[in-house]
Structures are given as structure tokens and as C-alpha cells.
Design an enzyme around this catalytic site. Structure first.
Site, PDB file in Angstrom:
ATOM      1  N   ARG A  50       7.497   0.379  -0.057  1.00  0.00           N
ATOM      2  CA  ARG A  50       7.301   1.805   0.181  1.00  0.00           C
ATOM      3  C   ARG A  50       7.138   2.071   1.681  1.00  0.00           C
ATOM      4  O   ARG A  50       6.479   1.309   2.387  1.00  0.00           O
ATOM      5  CB  ARG A  50       6.053   2.317  -0.535  1.00  0.00           C
ATOM      6  CG  ARG A  50       6.243   2.598  -2.011  1.00  0.00           C
ATOM      7  CD  ARG A  50       7.177   3.783  -2.267  1.00  0.00           C
ATOM      8  NE  ARG A  50       7.372   4.054  -3.685  1.00  0.00           N
ATOM      9  CZ  ARG A  50       8.381   3.593  -4.419  1.00  0.00           C
ATOM     10  NH1 ARG A  50       9.311   2.827  -3.876  1.00  0.00           N
ATOM     11  NH2 ARG A  50       8.480   3.899  -5.695  1.00  0.00           N
TER      12      ARG A  50
ATOM     13  N   HIS B 218      16.853   4.440   0.649  1.00  0.00           N
ATOM     14  CA  HIS B 218      16.081   4.186  -0.584  1.00  0.00           C
ATOM     15  C   HIS B 218      17.052   3.896  -1.733  1.00  0.00           C
ATOM     16  O   HIS B 218      17.022   4.557  -2.775  1.00  0.00           O
ATOM     17  CB  HIS B 218      15.166   5.370  -0.940  1.00  0.00           C
ATOM     18  CG  HIS B 218      14.045   4.956  -1.862  1.00  0.00           C
ATOM     19  ND1 HIS B 218      12.756   5.393  -1.739  1.00  0.00           N
ATOM     20  CD2 HIS B 218      14.038   4.138  -2.942  1.00  0.00           C
ATOM     21  CE1 HIS B 218      11.997   4.873  -2.691  1.00  0.00           C
ATOM     22  NE2 HIS B 218      12.756   4.096  -3.438  1.00  0.00           N
TER      23      HIS B 218
HETATM   24  P1  NDP Z   1       4.368  -5.288  -9.293  1.00  0.00           P
HETATM   25  O1  NDP Z   1       3.249  -4.406  -9.686  1.00  0.00           O
HETATM   26  O2  NDP Z   1       4.983  -6.179 -10.324  1.00  0.00           O
HETATM   27  O3  NDP Z   1       3.920  -6.234  -8.086  1.00  0.00           O
HETATM   28  C1  NDP Z   1       3.168  -5.781  -7.015  1.00  0.00           C
HETATM   29  C2  NDP Z   1       2.755  -6.978  -6.175  1.00  0.00           C
HETATM   30  O4  NDP Z   1       2.064  -6.511  -5.016  1.00  0.00           O
HETATM   31  C3  NDP Z   1       1.784  -7.921  -6.917  1.00  0.00           C
HETATM   32  O5  NDP Z   1       2.064  -9.256  -6.596  1.00  0.00           O
HETATM   33  C4  NDP Z   1       0.431  -7.501  -6.334  1.00  0.00           C
HETATM   34  O6  NDP Z   1      -0.559  -8.512  -6.322  1.00  0.00           O
HETATM   35  C5  NDP Z   1       0.815  -7.184  -4.912  1.00  0.00           C
HETATM   36  N1  NDP Z   1      -0.190  -6.325  -4.294  1.00  0.00           N
HETATM   37  C6  NDP Z   1      -0.534  -5.060  -4.626  1.00  0.00           C
HETATM   38  N2  NDP Z   1      -1.522  -4.596  -3.817  1.00  0.00           N
HETATM   39  C7  NDP Z   1      -1.798  -5.616  -2.977  1.00  0.00           C
HETATM   40  C8  NDP Z   1      -2.718  -5.765  -1.916  1.00  0.00           C
HETATM   41  N3  NDP Z   1      -3.570  -4.798  -1.568  1.00  0.00           N
HETATM   42  N4  NDP Z   1      -2.740  -6.932  -1.249  1.00  0.00           N
HETATM   43  C9  NDP Z   1      -1.894  -7.960  -1.612  1.00  0.00           C
HETATM   44  N5  NDP Z   1      -0.993  -7.873  -2.618  1.00  0.00           N
HETATM   45  C10 NDP Z   1      -0.949  -6.707  -3.275  1.00  0.00           C
HETATM   46  O7  NDP Z   1       5.479  -4.362  -8.638  1.00  0.00           O
HETATM   47  P2  NDP Z   1       7.046  -4.608  -8.537  1.00  0.00           P
HETATM   48  O8  NDP Z   1       7.286  -5.957  -8.007  1.00  0.00           O
HETATM   49  O9  NDP Z   1       7.704  -4.218  -9.806  1.00  0.00           O
HETATM   50  O10 NDP Z   1       7.438  -3.483  -7.467  1.00  0.00           O
HETATM   51  C11 NDP Z   1       6.889  -3.487  -6.171  1.00  0.00           C
HETATM   52  C12 NDP Z   1       7.192  -2.179  -5.461  1.00  0.00           C
HETATM   53  O11 NDP Z   1       8.552  -2.110  -5.081  1.00  0.00           O
HETATM   54  C13 NDP Z   1       7.006  -0.905  -6.305  1.00  0.00           C
HETATM   55  O12 NDP Z   1       5.657  -0.553  -6.390  1.00  0.00           O
HETATM   56  C14 NDP Z   1       7.813   0.099  -5.529  1.00  0.00           C
HETATM   57  O13 NDP Z   1       7.004   0.724  -4.559  1.00  0.00           O
HETATM   58  C15 NDP Z   1       8.868  -0.738  -4.839  1.00  0.00           C
HETATM   59  N6  NDP Z   1      10.216  -0.458  -5.343  1.00  0.00           N
HETATM   60  C16 NDP Z   1      11.172  -0.011  -4.473  1.00  0.00           C
HETATM   61  C17 NDP Z   1      12.453   0.224  -4.892  1.00  0.00           C
HETATM   62  C18 NDP Z   1      13.512   0.618  -3.940  1.00  0.00           C
HETATM   63  O14 NDP Z   1      14.621   0.966  -4.363  1.00  0.00           O
HETATM   64  N7  NDP Z   1      13.275   0.578  -2.647  1.00  0.00           N
HETATM   65  C19 NDP Z   1      12.837   0.043  -6.297  1.00  0.00           C
HETATM   66  C20 NDP Z   1      11.775  -0.440  -7.128  1.00  0.00           C
HETATM   67  C21 NDP Z   1      10.511  -0.661  -6.645  1.00  0.00           C
HETATM   68  P3  NDP Z   1      -1.130  -9.142  -7.694  1.00  0.00           P
HETATM   69  O15 NDP Z   1       0.038  -9.938  -8.252  1.00  0.00           O
HETATM   70  O16 NDP Z   1      -2.239  -9.991  -7.274  1.00  0.00           O
HETATM   71  O17 NDP Z   1      -1.504  -7.987  -8.559  1.00  0.00           O
HETATM   72  C1  OXD Z   2      11.144   2.628  -7.787  1.00  0.00           C
HETATM   73  C2  OXD Z   2      12.007   3.125  -6.717  1.00  0.00           C
HETATM   74  O1  OXD Z   2       9.925   2.674  -7.639  1.00  0.00           O
HETATM   75  O2  OXD Z   2      13.225   3.296  -6.956  1.00  0.00           O
HETATM   76  O3  OXD Z   2      11.689   2.196  -8.818  1.00  0.00           O
HETATM   77  O4  OXD Z   2      11.545   3.321  -5.599  1.00  0.00           O
END
Ligand code: NDP
Ligand code: OXD
Length: 320
Positions: free
Chosen positions: A235, A283
Site C-alpha cells: 500500500r 496499482h
Molecule cells: P496477509 O494478511 O496474508 O499478510 C500480511 C503480512 O504482513 C503478514 O505476514 C503479516 O504478519 C505482515 N504484517 C502485517 N502488519 C505487520 C507489522 N506491523 N509488522 C510486520 N509484519 C506485518 O496479506 P496478503 O499477503 O494477502 O496481502 C498483503 C497486502 O498486499 C494487502 O493488504 C494489500 O494491501 C496488498 N495488495 C496489493 C495489491 C496490488 O495490486 N497492488 C493486490 C492485492 C493486495 P503476520 O504473518 O505475523 O500476521
Molecule cells: C487488493 C488490491 O487489495 O488490489 O486486492 O489492492
């Protein structure tokens, strides 16, 4: 078919993709498509489920009978931070196509930087035929992934297939074969080894602005790429864009690939557009496939109605 199981759709996506997917979606249910002007003033109190991406702020007040909210994407910051949400389960979109697309983007960008993509594109424009003598291999480069969730873990596996050394950082420690992992306390140790930093964190209070000068200056500077590289597809709110521009200009970062921005669309006057060492995608790293999204919602609704627990439910306290 009863209104009890009606599904509300309020997706600020490309309208054509929604319209293409709707006819075959939810065959046994009433669907209320908020993109259809005929539904603008409709009574929504009988709807049980909502599938949303940046929905109308009034939606949750009007749809007072909801049992669950389904995010149109993997991220949920678009609703958690902007709406007064009812105390209901919020389900993230987790799907093979989305995960594959994200890993494609991460692999594409990692290879672009490994294989001197900027230099060769420039040379082509000037009709210059010049091979860069030094060609590091993937195995010489450490990719550090911040966020080892669904997307980070898959990207790690695919980078490894190409030979990259992969390490990862997440809030809680992960056990991933062949990947050295660090928990929240291991950030410095993780950064010090990282040549290409990949941002795949959700946007929460804890991750807002985390990619800043202080963090960039702790990345490895001894790698074969000649300086640290930053890829962000998590993000934009997690990056400090003033610091990013300054670090890309003064050499703290060698280059970056950015798919997400603090404000989207990226404003035309942002300095990021003009930097020669930045690759920008709008994006578009991993768009949601709307048909797959509707299949996922149908599956989850069926689970709920069969008395099984929903999957991929957001922890409202941690914000993802
Ligand atoms: P998940 O919820 O599966 O994974 C999030 C990861 O981030 C976990 O490993 C979590 O740790 C870690 N995390 C969260 N907060 C912290 C913190 N404060 N410190 C350290 N680690 C942290 O999410 P996804 O992998 O499915 O997606 C990740 C992000 O990708 C989405 O939230 C979205 O914002 C973005 N995204 C962007 C897209 C795009 O097109 N650009 C498309 C899809 C998603 P833990 O494992 O310990 O909980
Ligand atoms: C998502 C994105 O969160 O597309 O899936 O950003």
C-alpha cells in the site's frame, strides 16, 4: 430464492468487468447491484451479504441486515479506515489468480532490476548496442520481503525458483522452507542483508509510513546491484513519498518499482513520475478477477449457511 440471502454488490472496479461477471454469479440468490441506477434508492435492509470495494459511505447504514462483508480485494484498509463499520465479520479476497498475478509482478520487477532493464531501455531509445560486461546472477542477490502473508509467501517461493536468495520479515515469525525469516524484532538484521526490498505489507496504524529514509538507509549497500532497490506493491500509505524521492535522488536507493501510492491516481505533479530510476505501474500488480471474486464469495456464504466458519476473516484489532 428469498430476499434473506440477497447479496449487495458495490464494487468501484472497472464497470465492464463487473457486468461481464454478474450474469453467472450467485444463481440462487437475489443480487442487488449498486452500480445499477435503478437500485439507487432501493430498500437494502433485507440484504445479508455485501461485496464491496470503496463502497458508498451510506451503504452500511442502509444495509442494516448484513451478516458479513466481503472485500473486493486482499486489502481491507479501503473500508476499515474510511467507514463506521458494523461489528460484522470482514472477509478478505484470497484467490489463486490474485496471488499468481502479484508474484508475477514481484518476479518481473526483481528481474528488471537484476538485468539492467532501465539501462537497456535507454540504450534502445538511442539505438546503442552495448553489452554491460558485469552480469550478476539471481543467486548473488538477496530479496527481502516485508510481509510474509498469502502474497509474500508465494512471491518468496517463486523468487527462489529463479535462484534469488530470499529472506522475509513479518510480525510473527514464519517457518518457510529455504527462506530465512525474521519477526518484528529482527528488522535491522533483515534490512542489513537486503539488496531488493519488496513491500507486501497491509496498511495499518503500525505500517503507515514505515518505508522511510531511516528504513532505506539501513538496507545493504554492499550488494552486487550497486545499491538497494525498493519494490512496493502493498500500500502507498506505507511509504513516505518525500523520503522516497529524496533517497532515489541522493543514492540512498538505487532504484524503485512502485505500484501503489499515498494518493491514487498518482498526482500529475508528483516528482516520482520524472525520476529515471523509477518504474511506475498504476496499482495494477494484482487486480481482482471479478468472476473469481464472486466464486470466492459464493463459497464463503455457503460455508456460513452450512454452519462452517468463514475463512480469511480480518482481525479488526490488528487491521488486516
Ligand atoms: P496477509 O494478511 O496474508 O499478510 C500480511 C503480512 O504482513 C503478514 O505476514 C503479516 O504478519 C505482515 N504484517 C502485517 N502488519 C505487520 C507489522 N506491523 N509488522 C510486520 N509484519 C506485518 O496479506 P496478503 O499477503 O494477502 O496481502 C498483503 C497486502 O498486499 C494487502 O493488504 C494489500 O494491501 C496488498 N495488495 C496489493 C495489491 C496490488 O495490486 N497492488 C493486490 C492485492 C493486495 P503476520 O504473518 O505475523 O500476521
Ligand atoms: C487488493 C488490491 O487489495 O488490489 O486486492 O489492492
Amino acid at each position: 430464492m428469498t430476499d434473506k440471502s440477497a447479496i449487495l454488490i458495490d464494487l468501484r472496479f472497472d464497470r465492464e468487468s463487473v457486468l461481464r461477471a454478474l450474469p453467472e454469479a450467485f444463481p440462487d440468490r437475489t443480487v442487488i447491484d449498486m452500480g445499477d441506477p435503478a437500485n439507487r434508492d432501493r430498500d437494502l435492509s433485507s440484504a445479508s451479504y455485501a461485496v464491496v470495494w470503496k463502497p458508498d459511505p451510506e451503504l452500511f447504514r442502509r444495509a442494516s441486515g448484513l451478516k458479513a462483508i466481503f472485500s473486493g480485494g486482499a486489502g481491507v484498509d479501503h473500508i476499515l479506515s474510511n467507514y463506521n463499520l458494523p461489528d460484522l465479520p470482514i472477509v478478505r479476497f484470497v484467490d489463486r489468480s490474485l496471488t499468481d498475478r502479484m508474484s508475477e509482478w514481484v518476479v518481473w520487477q526483481s528481474l528488471h532490476h537484476l538485468r539492467n532493464g532501465f539501462v537497456y531501455a535507454d540504450q534502445q531509445r538511442s539505438r546503442v548496442w552495448r553489452e554491460i560486461a558485469e552480469q550478476p546472477e539471481a543467486r548473488d542477490v538477496t530479496v527481502g520481503i516485508m510481509g510474509l502473508g498469502v502474497l509474500g509467501a508465494d512471491a518468496a517461493a517463486k523468487l527462489k525458483v529463479l535462484g534469488f536468495r530470499v529472506i522475509g520479515w513479518s510480525r510473527s515469525k514464519k517457518d518457510i522452507s529455504g527462506v530465512e525469516t525474521f519477526d518484528a524484532n529482527g528488522l535491522d538484521e533483515f534490512l542489513a542483508q537486503t539488496d531488493i526490498l519488496v513491500g507486501l505489507l497491509p496498511l495499518t496504524d503500525d505500517t503507515r509510513g514505515i518505508y522511510n529514509r531511516s528504513l532505506f538507509s539501513r538496507l545493504s549497500r554492499s550488494g552486487v546491484l550497486g545499491g538497494p532497490i525498493f519494490l512496493n506493491a502493498g500500500r502507498g500509505g506505507s511509504q513516505n513519498e518525500d523520503d522516497l524521492v529524496a533517497c532515489l535522488s541522493d543514492g540512498t536507493l538505487k532504484a524503485a518499482s512502485l505500484d501503489v501510492f499515498v494518493k491514487e491516481p498518482l498526482e500529475r505533479n508528483s516528482s516520482l513520475w520524472g525520476l529515471p530510476n523509477v518504474l511506475i505501474t498504476p496499482h495494477a500488480a494484482a487486480s481482482s478477477d471479478v468472476r473469481a471474486l464472486f466464486r470466492h464469495v459464493e463459497q464463503q456464504v455457503r460455508r456460513l449457511e452450512n454452519g462452517e466458519p468463514l475463512q480469511f476473516v480480518v482481525d479488526r484489532l490488528s487491521g488486516y
